[in-house]
Design a protein around this motif. Sequence first.
Motif, mmCIF file in Angstrom:
data_model
loop_
_atom_site.group_PDB
_atom_site.id
_atom_site.type_symbol
_atom_site.label_atom_id
_atom_site.label_comp_id
_atom_site.label_asym_id
_atom_site.label_seq_id
_atom_site.Cartn_x
_atom_site.Cartn_y
_atom_site.Cartn_z
ATOM 1 N N GLY A 1 0.824 -1.198 0.000
ATOM 2 C CA GLY A 1 0.000 0.000 0.000
ATOM 3 C C GLY A 1 0.863 1.256 0.000
ATOM 4 N N THR A 2 0.234 2.384 -0.229
ATOM 5 C CA THR A 2 0.957 3.653 -0.168
ATOM 6 C C THR A 2 1.293 3.978 1.284
ATOM 7 O OG1 THR A 2 -1.066 4.940 0.089
ATOM 8 C CG2 THR A 2 -0.331 4.480 -2.170
ATOM 9 N N MET A 3 2.100 5.021 1.482
ATOM 10 C CA MET A 3 2.444 5.413 2.839
ATOM 11 C C MET A 3 1.259 5.987 3.601
ATOM 12 S SD MET A 3 5.491 4.497 3.664
ATOM 13 C CE MET A 3 5.065 2.998 2.781
ATOM 14 N N ASP A 4 0.187 6.359 2.859
ATOM 15 C CA ASP A 4 -1.040 6.746 3.552
ATOM 16 C C ASP A 4 -2.097 5.645 3.428
ATOM 17 O OD1 ASP A 4 -1.380 7.210 0.853
ATOM 18 O OD2 ASP A 4 -2.522 9.051 1.113
ATOM 19 N N ASN A 5 -1.597 4.411 3.152
ATOM 20 C CA ASN A 5 -2.384 3.181 3.343
ATOM 21 C C ASN A 5 -3.516 2.981 2.354
ATOM 22 O OD1 ASN A 5 -1.875 4.425 6.482
ATOM 23 N ND2 ASN A 5 -0.846 2.548 5.867
ATOM 24 N N ARG A 6 -3.221 3.274 1.106
ATOM 25 C CA ARG A 6 -4.194 3.068 0.038
ATOM 26 C C ARG A 6 -3.715 1.961 -0.896
ATOM 27 N NH1 ARG A 6 -6.243 9.197 -1.248
ATOM 28 N NH2 ARG A 6 -8.091 8.051 -1.933
ATOM 29 N N ASP B 1 -12.385 2.253 -6.515
ATOM 30 C CA ASP B 1 -11.985 1.895 -7.879
ATOM 31 C C ASP B 1 -10.756 0.994 -7.886
ATOM 32 O OD1 ASP B 1 -14.077 3.293 -8.956
ATOM 33 O OD2 ASP B 1 -12.909 5.084 -9.432
ATOM 34 N N LEU B 2 -9.753 1.333 -7.096
ATOM 35 C CA LEU B 2 -8.558 0.488 -7.045
ATOM 36 C C LEU B 2 -8.846 -0.850 -6.381
ATOM 37 C CD1 LEU B 2 -5.349 2.633 -6.363
ATOM 38 C CD2 LEU B 2 -5.633 0.801 -8.039
ATOM 39 N N LEU B 3 -9.697 -0.847 -5.381
ATOM 40 C CA LEU B 3 -10.085 -2.116 -4.758
ATOM 41 C C LEU B 3 -10.795 -3.008 -5.781
ATOM 42 C CD1 LEU B 3 -11.403 -0.861 -1.294
ATOM 43 C CD2 LEU B 3 -9.230 -2.008 -1.748
ATOM 44 N N ARG B 4 -11.598 -2.399 -6.631
ATOM 45 C CA ARG B 4 -12.263 -3.169 -7.683
ATOM 46 C C ARG B 4 -11.250 -3.752 -8.664
ATOM 47 N NH1 ARG B 4 -17.196 1.154 -8.219
ATOM 48 N NH2 ARG B 4 -18.760 -0.064 -7.053
ATOM 49 N N ARG C 1 -6.636 3.415 10.271
ATOM 50 C CA ARG C 1 -5.342 4.033 9.977
ATOM 51 C C ARG C 1 -4.559 4.374 11.235
ATOM 52 N NH1 ARG C 1 -8.235 5.130 5.469
ATOM 53 N NH2 ARG C 1 -7.075 5.019 3.505
ATOM 54 N N ARG C 2 -5.213 4.392 12.368
ATOM 55 C CA ARG C 2 -4.516 4.645 13.636
ATOM 56 C C ARG C 2 -3.883 3.385 14.198
ATOM 57 N NH1 ARG C 2 -9.635 6.733 16.791
ATOM 58 N NH2 ARG C 2 -10.277 4.749 15.843
ATOM 59 N N ALA C 3 -4.164 2.236 13.566
ATOM 60 C CA ALA C 3 -3.699 0.953 14.098
ATOM 61 C C ALA C 3 -3.149 0.110 12.952
ATOM 62 C CB ALA C 3 -4.837 0.231 14.807
ATOM 63 N N LEU C 4 -1.914 0.395 12.582
ATOM 64 C CA LEU C 4 -1.249 -0.319 11.501
ATOM 65 C C LEU C 4 -0.349 -1.407 12.069
ATOM 66 C CD1 LEU C 4 -0.096 2.755 9.373
ATOM 67 C CD2 LEU C 4 -2.234 1.441 9.152
ATOM 68 N N ASN D 1 0.614 -1.088 4.901
ATOM 69 C CA ASN D 1 -0.664 -1.798 5.004
ATOM 70 C C ASN D 1 -1.739 -1.053 4.230
ATOM 71 O OD1 ASN D 1 -0.303 -2.738 8.500
ATOM 72 N ND2 ASN D 1 0.023 -3.982 6.693
ATOM 73 N N VAL D 2 -2.597 -1.787 3.548
ATOM 74 C CA VAL D 2 -3.820 -1.197 2.996
ATOM 75 C C VAL D 2 -4.839 -1.110 4.128
ATOM 76 C CG1 VAL D 2 -5.755 -1.546 1.412
ATOM 77 C CG2 VAL D 2 -3.425 -2.013 0.658
#
Length: 411
Positions: free
Chosen positions: A31-36, A83-86, A65-68, A73-74
């Motif tokens: 995932g990205t650094m902001d969890n996407r 859309d990306l999840l799809r 997002r407060r508990a990684l 992590n996504v």
Amino acid sequence: MTTILGTPFSLGNGVRLPNRIAKSAMSEALGTMDNRATPELVRLYRRWGAGGTGLLITGNVMIDRRALGEPGNVVIEDERDLDLLRDWAAAGKAHGAQIWAQINHPGRQAPKGLNAETVAPSAVGFSESMKAFFETPRALTGDEIEEIIARFGRAAGICRKAGFTGVEIHGAHGYLVSQFLSPLTNQRSDIWGGTAENRRRFVLRVLEAMRAATAPDFPIGIKLNSADFQKGGFTEEEALDVMGALAEAGIDLIEISGGTYEAPVMTGVRASTKAREAYFLDFADKVRARIPHVPLMVTGGFRTAAGMDAALASGSLDLCGIARLLAIEPEVSQRLLEGKDPEQKVTPLKTGIGMVDRMAMMEVTWYTRQLRRIGRGQDPKPRESALKVFLVSTLETIIGMRKTRRLRAGN
């Protein structure tokens, strides 16, 4: 040709798996650094889906997002990444496989400095050998527990909307659900702890929330420890009781594993037998005797097509779970379905640093790096130096944790 491994299998709700090979969850950290979610995850699962595996279970989709559990992590809290999840779900399904998202919360099992605070059922720290890596957590309040249960449900509902064909609760390996189940990490005296019945209340409520947010024919599985292999911890008898309660509550699949980061038997440190390939097959026999109607998946130790076929022929399980092998040989399922053994072998990883080699974290780190290579469109490196990976990944984790904290502070 194998006789059973390539046969379809239908769950109790009618969902049909094309064969008996299942990819067990591995934490991709893609995932990205902001969890996407990212295109790398799409690319990784497209390759696995084309490789013949019947069921693909993703790794460590977090609910907060407060508990990684680690950088990368996504997190699914809302529909912002639908859309990306799809795309991710579609990639896994493109060649006929089922794809389930593994839903998780780390609880106390989060690296020091990653989250603003660490929470768990009780304020129980790690053993001396692990204290350098993990904070002592704060005990959750009753309201916070209810919020977490709701988050599990919401994440499951979004996964269904995105096209994932099922979800799996991560109830093993020392993460939050596992922490509620174990008397070592759950020392509460309210309705969430004390007795074995109270300790399993959390996981039953999570299942209830997920079912309410999805549909009766949407598969919900769970990965559970056969035991946590620690003195005074979660025992086999308790595990059987939990599985029986989940069966009554309508669980669709139980994946059997075992251990925690403090006792990492899931990585093969202590195989139960060498004659039978699967580490937890003996326990699967006991589960089958107790709850014969619930589909079972056993993960850990499978090495050959014949070994998988023999395990299935025994009647102890319905699906053979593999994980690390798929990180170094992404198309191995096709070979297994043809009756051929893997070209690569999963072998112990050693950095030469005693403290690191005694824990399961190196296994996670090394294989995660191979997943990243596949996600970039490259081939894995089965013989890559464990020491090199440890040093590079440690630096990347430090940088990633700082970026994650800065991004969170900016929000």
